[in-house]
Design a protein around this motif. Structure first.
Motif, PDB file in Angstrom:
ATOM      1  N   PHE A  81      21.793  67.367  65.287  1.00 33.40           N
ATOM      2  CA  PHE A  81      23.162  66.774  65.191  1.00 33.40           C
ATOM      3  C   PHE A  81      23.465  66.808  63.623  1.00 33.40           C
ATOM      4  O   PHE A  81      22.755  66.832  62.650  1.00 33.40           O
ATOM      5  CB  PHE A  81      23.273  65.470  65.685  1.00 33.40           C
ATOM      6  N   ASP A  82      24.764  67.044  63.314  1.00 30.55           N
ATOM      7  CA  ASP A  82      25.426  66.990  62.005  1.00 30.55           C
ATOM      8  C   ASP A  82      25.466  65.420  61.422  1.00 30.55           C
ATOM      9  O   ASP A  82      25.206  65.445  60.193  1.00 30.55           O
ATOM     10  CB  ASP A  82      26.810  67.758  61.984  1.00 30.55           C
ATOM     11  N   THR A  83      26.173  64.562  62.429  1.00 31.33           N
ATOM     12  CA  THR A  83      26.403  63.250  61.879  1.00 31.33           C
ATOM     13  C   THR A  83      25.613  62.188  62.699  1.00 31.33           C
ATOM     14  O   THR A  83      25.290  62.516  63.909  1.00 31.33           O
ATOM     15  CB  THR A  83      27.834  62.938  61.559  1.00 31.33           C
ATOM     16  N   TRP A  84      25.720  60.973  62.246  1.00 36.91           N
ATOM     17  CA  TRP A  84      25.104  59.921  62.917  1.00 36.91           C
ATOM     18  C   TRP A  84      26.149  59.780  64.128  1.00 36.91           C
ATOM     19  O   TRP A  84      25.673  59.438  65.366  1.00 36.91           O
ATOM     20  CB  TRP A  84      24.944  58.731  62.167  1.00 36.91           C
ATOM     21  N   GLU A  85      27.271  60.014  64.033  1.00 42.80           N
ATOM     22  CA  GLU A  85      28.519  59.798  65.260  1.00 42.80           C
ATOM     23  C   GLU A  85      28.059  60.841  66.414  1.00 42.80           C
ATOM     24  O   GLU A  85      28.346  60.515  67.462  1.00 42.80           O
ATOM     25  CB  GLU A  85      29.662  59.716  64.393  1.00 42.80           C
ATOM     26  N   ASP A  86      27.687  61.951  65.910  1.00 37.70           N
ATOM     27  CA  ASP A  86      27.476  63.142  66.862  1.00 37.70           C
ATOM     28  C   ASP A  86      26.167  62.712  67.754  1.00 37.70           C
ATOM     29  O   ASP A  86      26.191  62.797  68.737  1.00 37.70           O
ATOM     30  CB  ASP A  86      27.100  64.348  66.093  1.00 37.70           C
ATOM     31  N   VAL A  87      25.286  61.983  67.188  1.00 37.25           N
ATOM     32  CA  VAL A  87      24.210  61.490  68.021  1.00 37.25           C
ATOM     33  C   VAL A  87      24.678  60.582  68.828  1.00 37.25           C
ATOM     34  O   VAL A  87      24.301  60.509  70.029  1.00 37.25           O
ATOM     35  CB  VAL A  87      23.082  60.713  67.038  1.00 37.25           C
ATOM     36  N   ILE A  88      25.175  59.393  68.512  1.00 32.86           N
ATOM     37  CA  ILE A  88      25.760  58.442  69.504  1.00 32.86           C
ATOM     38  C   ILE A  88      26.714  58.998  70.589  1.00 32.86           C
ATOM     39  O   ILE A  88      26.469  58.855  71.396  1.00 32.86           O
ATOM     40  CB  ILE A  88      26.681  57.392  68.578  1.00 32.86           C
ATOM     41  N   ASN A  89      27.564  60.230  70.180  1.00 30.99           N
ATOM     42  CA  ASN A  89      28.652  60.609  71.085  1.00 30.99           C
ATOM     43  C   ASN A  89      27.713  61.444  72.118  1.00 30.99           C
ATOM     44  O   ASN A  89      27.986  61.425  73.297  1.00 30.99           O
ATOM     45  CB  ASN A  89      29.745  61.606  70.500  1.00 30.99           C
ATOM     46  N   TYR A  90      26.424  62.033  71.720  1.00 32.63           N
ATOM     47  CA  TYR A  90      25.624  62.706  72.804  1.00 32.63           C
ATOM     48  C   TYR A  90      25.032  61.546  73.769  1.00 32.63           C
ATOM     49  O   TYR A  90      25.135  61.542  75.014  1.00 32.63           O
ATOM     50  CB  TYR A  90      24.380  63.229  72.188  1.00 32.63           C
ATOM     51  N   TYR A  91      24.833  60.448  73.260  1.00 32.73           N
ATOM     52  CA  TYR A  91      24.256  59.630  74.126  1.00 32.73           C
ATOM     53  C   TYR A  91      25.366  59.031  75.203  1.00 32.73           C
ATOM     54  O   TYR A  91      25.340  58.666  76.291  1.00 32.73           O
ATOM     55  CB  TYR A  91      23.507  58.250  73.636  1.00 32.73           C
ATOM     56  N   ILE A  92      26.628  58.645  74.652  1.00 29.31           N
ATOM     57  CA  ILE A  92      27.810  58.470  75.292  1.00 29.31           C
ATOM     58  C   ILE A  92      28.043  59.177  76.573  1.00 29.31           C
ATOM     59  O   ILE A  92      28.343  58.899  77.423  1.00 29.31           O
ATOM     60  CB  ILE A  92      28.894  57.985  74.495  1.00 29.31           C
ATOM     61  N   GLU A  93      28.380  60.595  76.246  1.00 31.57           N
ATOM     62  CA  GLU A  93      28.714  61.555  76.978  1.00 31.57           C
ATOM     63  C   GLU A  93      27.657  62.009  77.926  1.00 31.57           C
ATOM     64  O   GLU A  93      28.167  62.182  79.101  1.00 31.57           O
ATOM     65  CB  GLU A  93      29.042  62.861  76.087  1.00 31.57           C
ATOM     66  N   ASN A  94      26.546  61.911  77.557  1.00 25.48           N
ATOM     67  CA  ASN A  94      25.511  61.862  78.674  1.00 25.48           C
ATOM     68  C   ASN A  94      25.067  60.810  79.415  1.00 25.48           C
ATOM     69  O   ASN A  94      24.043  60.730  80.379  1.00 25.48           O
ATOM     70  CB  ASN A  94      24.254  62.693  78.121  1.00 25.48           C
ATOM     71  N   ARG A  95      25.585  59.818  79.032  1.00 26.08           N
ATOM     72  CA  ARG A  95      25.339  58.183  79.696  1.00 26.08           C
ATOM     73  C   ARG A  95      23.858  57.867  79.776  1.00 26.08           C
ATOM     74  O   ARG A  95      23.134  57.437  80.973  1.00 26.08           O
ATOM     75  CB  ARG A  95      25.887  58.180  81.179  1.00 26.08           C
ATOM     76  N   ILE A  96      23.149  58.297  78.782  1.00 24.63           N
ATOM     77  CA  ILE A  96      21.709  57.817  78.314  1.00 24.63           C
ATOM     78  C   ILE A  96      21.624  56.457  77.996  1.00 24.63           C
ATOM     79  O   ILE A  96      22.306  56.120  76.996  1.00 24.63           O
ATOM     80  CB  ILE A  96      21.143  58.961  77.408  1.00 24.63           C
ATOM     81  N   VAL A  97      20.937  55.702  78.815  1.00 25.05           N
ATOM     82  CA  VAL A  97      20.704  54.249  78.579  1.00 25.05           C
ATOM     83  C   VAL A  97      19.210  53.805  78.490  1.00 25.05           C
ATOM     84  O   VAL A  97      18.974  52.662  78.431  1.00 25.05           O
ATOM     85  CB  VAL A  97      21.437  53.504  79.684  1.00 25.05           C
ATOM     86  N   LYS A  98      18.189  54.935  78.690  1.00 25.85           N
ATOM     87  CA  LYS A  98      17.092  54.518  78.530  1.00 25.85           C
ATOM     88  C   LYS A  98      16.025  55.779  78.271  1.00 25.85           C
ATOM     89  O   LYS A  98      16.622  56.757  78.199  1.00 25.85           O
ATOM     90  CB  LYS A  98      16.343  53.903  79.733  1.00 25.85           C
TER      91      LYS A  98
END
Length: 87
Positions: free
Chosen positions: A70-87
Motif C-alpha cells: 500500500f502507498d499510505t497508512w490510510e490505504d491500509v486502513i481502507n483495505y480493512y474497512i472495504e473487506n470488513r476484516i475484523v480478525k
C-alpha cells in the motif's frame, strides 16, 4: 547519522514519524520504527512494515496468500474497512 536523517526524511515523506497512531472508524494504525500494526477495536488484526526501497507499506494478514503493498497508512486502513476484516 546520515542514514538516520535519510530514514527520518523517508518516514516523514510517507506520512510517518517514529511513533504514529492514526484512527479511522474502529480501526487504528500504529507504527514504530517502520513496523506497523492494525487494530480493530483495540485488538490486533494485522501487521507489516514500511519498506524504504519500494516506498510502500507491506501488510501481513492470515487472509492473504502473500504480502500486499500500500502507498499510505490510510490505504491500509481502507483495505480493512472495504473487506470488513475484523480478525
Amino acid at each position: 547519522m546520515k542514514n538516520q536523517l535519510n530514514r527520518q526524511r523517508l518516514m516523514e515523506m510517507a506520512g510517518l514519524s517514529e511513533d504514529l497512531s492514526k484512527t479511522k472508524g474502529q480501526y487504528t494504525f500504529t507504527s514504530r520504527d517502520g513496523v506497523f500494526s492494525v487494530l480493530y477495536r483495540n485488538q490486533p488484526v494485522g501487521d507489516g512494515d514500511f519498506d524504504r526501497g519500494s516506498d510502500s507499506f507491506w501488510l501481513n494478514h492470515s487472509s492473504l496468500d502473500h504480502q500486499k503493498s500500500f502507498d499510505t497508512w490510510e490505504d491500509v486502513i481502507n483495505y480493512y474497512i472495504e473487506n470488513r476484516i475484523v480478525k
